[in-house]
Design an enzyme around this catalytic site. Structure first.
Site, short mmCIF file in Angstrom:
data_model
loop_
_atom_site.label_atom_id
_atom_site.label_comp_id
_atom_site.label_asym_id
_atom_site.label_seq_id
_atom_site.Cartn_x
_atom_site.Cartn_y
_atom_site.Cartn_z
N ARG A 224 -5.62 69.99 22.94
CA ARG A 224 -5.84 70.73 24.35
C ARG A 224 -5.67 69.54 25.34
O ARG A 224 -5.84 69.09 25.27
CB ARG A 224 -6.38 71.65 24.47
N HIS A 272 4.22 73.36 23.28
CA HIS A 272 2.57 73.30 22.66
C HIS A 272 3.15 74.26 21.09
O HIS A 272 3.18 75.53 21.00
CB HIS A 272 2.02 74.75 23.42
P1 NDP Z 1 -12.81 73.57 13.80
O1 NDP Z 1 -13.53 74.59 14.77
O2 NDP Z 1 -12.72 73.53 12.61
O3 NDP Z 1 -13.16 71.80 14.03
C1 NDP Z 1 -13.33 71.24 15.19
C2 NDP Z 1 -13.63 69.75 15.07
O4 NDP Z 1 -13.49 69.17 16.04
C3 NDP Z 1 -15.26 69.46 13.89
O5 NDP Z 1 -15.05 69.17 13.09
C4 NDP Z 1 -16.24 69.67 15.06
O6 NDP Z 1 -16.53 68.75 14.63
C5 NDP Z 1 -14.84 68.78 16.22
N1 NDP Z 1 -15.68 68.56 17.03
C6 NDP Z 1 -15.63 69.71 18.55
N2 NDP Z 1 -16.47 69.55 19.57
C7 NDP Z 1 -16.96 67.58 19.60
C8 NDP Z 1 -17.46 66.79 20.13
N3 NDP Z 1 -17.81 66.61 20.95
N4 NDP Z 1 -17.40 65.07 18.99
C9 NDP Z 1 -16.88 65.31 18.02
N5 NDP Z 1 -16.54 66.34 17.31
C10 NDP Z 1 -15.91 67.70 17.92
O7 NDP Z 1 -10.82 73.74 14.80
P2 NDP Z 1 -9.56 74.04 14.83
O8 NDP Z 1 -9.86 72.60 13.75
O9 NDP Z 1 -8.85 74.94 13.58
O10 NDP Z 1 -8.69 73.98 15.72
C11 NDP Z 1 -9.04 72.39 16.07
C12 NDP Z 1 -8.18 72.56 17.88
O11 NDP Z 1 -6.83 72.27 17.56
C13 NDP Z 1 -8.46 74.41 17.88
O12 NDP Z 1 -9.57 74.09 18.71
C14 NDP Z 1 -7.40 74.13 19.10
O13 NDP Z 1 -8.11 73.43 20.15
C15 NDP Z 1 -5.83 72.87 18.16
N6 NDP Z 1 -5.30 73.77 18.16
C16 NDP Z 1 -3.85 73.34 18.59
C17 NDP Z 1 -2.32 74.31 18.04
C18 NDP Z 1 -1.37 73.55 18.51
O14 NDP Z 1 -0.50 73.97 18.23
N7 NDP Z 1 -1.16 72.63 19.07
C19 NDP Z 1 -2.61 74.77 17.11
C20 NDP Z 1 -3.88 75.34 16.47
C21 NDP Z 1 -5.62 74.87 17.47
P3 NDP Z 1 -17.97 69.64 13.81
O15 NDP Z 1 -17.12 69.35 12.59
O16 NDP Z 1 -20.01 68.79 13.74
O17 NDP Z 1 -18.62 70.67 14.39
C1 OXD Z 2 -4.22 77.92 18.77
C2 OXD Z 2 -3.03 77.55 19.65
O1 OXD Z 2 -5.20 77.35 19.30
O2 OXD Z 2 -1.34 78.17 18.82
O3 OXD Z 2 -4.14 78.47 17.74
O4 OXD Z 2 -3.28 76.19 20.34
#
Ligand code: NDP
Ligand code: OXD
Length: 309
Positions: A224, A272
């Site tokens: 993000r 994005h």
């Molecule tokens: P998940 O919730 O499956 O995974 C999030 C990961 O981040 C987990 O491994 C979590 O750790 C880790 N995490 C969260 N907070 C912390 C922290 N403070 N310190 C260390 N690790 C942390 O999310 P997704 O993988 O599905 O998606 C991740 C992000 O990708 C979305 O929230 C979004 O912002 C972004 N995204 C961007 C897109 C784009 O088009 N650019 C599209 C889709 C998503 P733990 O496993 O220990 O909980």
């Molecule tokens: C999502 C994105 O979070 O597209 O799915 O950014």
């Protein structure tokens, strides 16, 4: 009993068709043609206008059309006690892993340097190294980070990942928590950010973090916008601490025309656009949650609001 669809980034007719195939009796109303707000039980949304969800008196659950729900959690009027489910969709995951692979390969195969050579009309042979010699570090080992690691491992890259809780993943050196972040960064040539936006991850990609990477490391940022301190990235590139960056998400979207990233020679940007949820696939996941809702079964992928993701 009706579902409200509200998104300016997704095609409502495609979703209507795909959901209609799976749930023929489902009534779908597309924002802003809501009708009587009291009829709406469920909302399927991406970046809904702030206040919209709070205006639905009988809303019982919110289904996100995106994986990251930070914008919704940021709306102070978001009804506090309703389940909020994020999207976990194989097509979104696959397109994200494709994007990560594309840009990791770009840096590994020095395509950024060849592009610069071309601009400067310089014929310079640069021989590729084996993928195993390039160390890729993934911030976030959730649904997307884990799949990106799997795909990169298939190409032979040396992998490490960082998450909040400790993980065990085949072929990935796993680090967890703030204490292990420096060790993770010290052995990362290409850093991929796939973290959700929370209070802890806001501004995490800053000068201090870049300083812990090996000199010349590359960044692929797909989490993000607010995770990246944009002026610190420009500074790290100017000083050569970072060798290049690919950025898909920004503090301000759309990126304003005067923004320095547009013309920076070491930054590649995409609007994005890293991943895409194909309604023909994503509708399976959404329909399953709607069936669960009507059957009174627990919903899937409910966001932990206290954790923020
Ligand atoms: P998940 O919730 O499956 O995974 C999030 C990961 O981040 C987990 O491994 C979590 O750790 C880790 N995490 C969260 N907070 C912390 C922290 N403070 N310190 C260390 N690790 C942390 O999310 P997704 O993988 O599905 O998606 C991740 C992000 O990708 C979305 O929230 C979004 O912002 C972004 N995204 C961007 C897109 C784009 O088009 N650019 C599209 C889709 C998503 P733990 O496993 O220990 O909980
Ligand atoms: C999502 C994105 O979070 O597209 O799915 O950014």
């Amino acid at each position: 009993m009706a579902l409200l669809f509200a998104s300016t980034a997704d095609d409502p007719e495609l979703w209507r068709r795909e959901l209609g195939r799976r749930l023929p009796g489902l009534e779908i109303r597309v924002h802003p043609e809501i009708g009587d707000p009291a009829d709406i039980d469920l909302a399927l949304v991406w970046l809904p206008p702030p206040g919209l969800l709070a205006s639905l008196p009988n809303l019982k659950a919110i289904l996100s059309l995106g994986a990251g729900v930070d914008a919704m959690l940021d709306d102070p009027t978001l009804p506090a006690d309703l389940p909020l489910c994020r999207l976990v969709d194989p097509s979104l995951t696959a397109t994200m892993s494709e994007y990560v692979l594309l840009h990791v390969l770009k840096y590994h195969r020095m395509q950024d340097l060849f592009a610069r050579d071309q601009r400067e009309r310089r014929w310079q042979l640069r021989l590729p190294a084996p993928a195993s010699s390039t160390r890729v570090g993934i911030l976030g080992l959730g649904v997307l980070g884990t799949d990106a690691a799997r795909v990169l491992a298939g190409h032979g890259f040396s992998l490490r990942g960082w998450s909040r809780s400790q993980k065990q993943l085949d072929g990935v050196a796993c680090f967890a928590g703030p204490a292990q972040l420096p060790a993770f960064l010290a052995q990362t040539d290409i850093l991929v950010c796939l973290l959700p936006l929370t209070a802890e991850t806001t501004g995490i990609l800053d000068r201090d973090l870049f300083a812990r990477l090996p000199k010349g490391a590359r960044l692929v940022h797909v989490g993000r916008g607010a995770q990246l301190v944009e002026e610190d990235l420009l500074d790290a590139l100017d000083r050569g601490q970072l060798g290049g960056a690919t950025v898909d998400v920004f503090v301000q979207e759309p990126l304003p025309p005067e923004h320095p990233f547009w013309a920076h020679p070491a930054i590649d940007i995409t609007p994005h656009a890293a991943s895409y949820s194909d309604p023909a696939v994503g509708a399976d996941v959404i329909a399953e949650n709607i069936r669960r809702f009507f059957d009174g079964r627990p919903l899937q992928h409910v966001v932990d609001r206290a954790r923020g993701y």
